[in-house]
Design an enzyme around this catalytic site. Structure first.
Site: not given
Ligand code: IMP
Ligand code: MG
Length: 387
Positions: A12, A40, A117
């Site tokens: 990130d 993104h 995630t």
């Protein structure tokens, strides 16, 4: 010319924006590892674009390649292809592995402690290494007709979605290694887009097991893309002027002052693109960045989010302690240039790009003048040289 973009923190850092910026000078943009765990966000003309799998080249019609080292979720992939502009050609390597519904389930049920995630990445790579029952994308249609595979789907509607996706994706499957080797022979410009970051690398991340399941840095490119002889002319390492981390795991420079952390989080919109989780906020860790440069071979730095730190006292962790740096109001302040000079001297490689806002236009190229003063330009060094 071959260029790689890689994260030097915990992901990130703003790689997507830099990939988009550099994509205009490249014929091909390649994602080589990871899967839809990457997220993104890129803002072009005030419009927000989110990507998880396709390379982040919104501003160019370069060819987008998903190399063999990736694990792809077919349902997310077709959504992104359908949303992407139709003049972008997409090539998916035939050897990419497919994230199946049970990989998601296992990630949710068993990998919770790692703060993943939950995109099924670890279980998919594990099945790939295990070989028994793994699915490469060029074999997906056949596999979905196998009774043993079908029985692992808990719902017929998801199986149908997978079948539809497999049919749709057929036209996009190639031997991308062969294609990329030809590109290199004919001196095309190739940009390699790293996902996650070197500190999340499965081999070199120093916070194992709180890492991702793939090799993330540029040293993964030859293997993941089938390019054994590739030479990278330029490796752009991306850092923010602070650090963020999502998920669990050690974070030595984490800011304990929750009010300050919240202020930076809100200003920088530090929420996961993939999961929406609030990112943990910390100071820039020079020692970890130095190690990241060694591990990635970064030849230059892009410094992101200088706008987020405006009007906040910035600190960096170096020589074993937190050091306060002069505060700035905007990127033209001399304090930003002091920060850039400090980075130049600590990191030993030039800071070539600074970003001061979300939009594609909010970047300056940094030129170094002999006496050490810092001058910005609207044009990159490569463009200036070619004029
Ligand atoms: P996984 O890659 O989903 O297995 O997650 C493993 C670790 O890597 C977790 O701490 C995630 O938060 C982190 N991670 C994975 N992908 C990204 C990313 O794109 N940005 C930031 N962190 C990530
Ligand atoms: Mg991200």
């Amino acid at each position: 010319m071959n260029t790689a973009v890689c994260g030097l923190q915990f992901g990130d850092e703003g790689k997507g924006k830099i990939v988009d910026l550099l994509s205009v000078d490249n014929d091909v943009v390649v994602r080589y590892a990871g899967g839809a765990n990457a997220g993104h966000t890129v803002v072009v003309d005030n419009k927000k674009y989110k990507r998880h799998l396709l390379p982040c080249s919104f501003s160019s019609d370069s060819i987008g390649v998903l190399a063999a080292g990736m694990v792809v979720d077919p349902l997310i992939l077709i959504k992104e292809i359908q949303e992407s502009s139709c003049n972008t050609q997409i090539m998916i390597d035939r050897n990419c592995h497919v994230v199946m519904p049970w990989h998601h389930k296992e990630d949710i049920d068993r990998c919770g402690l790692l703060g993943t995630t939950q995109r099924g990445i670890g279980p998919c790579y594990a099945e790939k290494a295990n070989r028994v029952n793994a699915t490469r994308i060029d074999n997906l249609l056949v596999r979905l007709k196998d009774e043993n595979v079908k029985s692992r789907f808990l719902s017929t509607s998801i199986l149908k979605h997978y079948l539809d996706a497999a049919l749709f994706l057929q036209d996009y499957i190639f031997d991308t290694g062969e294609f990329l080797r030809d590109c290199i022979k004919s001196h095309k410009n190739i940009l390699f887009e790293g996902a996650q970051s070197i500190h999340l690398d499965v081999d070199h991340g120093d916070c194992y097991p709180f890492v991702t399941s793939s090799a993330t840095g540029p040293s993964a490119i030859p293997q993941a893309c089938g390019l054994p002889n590739i030479y990278l002319d330029r490796i752009v390492g991306i850092i923010k002027c602070y650090t963020t981390r999502v998920g669990t795991g050690p974070f030595p420079t984490e800011i304990r002052d929750e009010k300050l952390a919240r202020q930076i989080r809100e200003k920088g919109n530090e929420y996961g693109t993939t999961t929406g989780r609030p990112r943990r906020i910390g100071w820039l860790d020079i020692e970890k960045t130095q190690r990241a440069i060694k591990l990635t071979g970064a030849t230059e730095i892009a410094l992101m989010h200088t706008d987020t730190m405006s009007d906040i006292d910035p600190y960096v962790y170096k020589n074993g302690r937190l050091c306060r740096m002069p505060k700035w109001t905007n990127h033209n302040d001399s304090a930003v240039k002091v920060f850039i000079r400090m980075l130049r001297s600590e990191l030993g490689i030039p800071i070539k790009i600074i970003s001061f806002g979300q939009d594609r236009e909010d970047v300056k190229f940094v030129q170094e003048i002999k006496n050490g003063s810092v001058v910005y330009s609207n044009k990159s060094e490569q463009i200036i040289k070619s004029l």
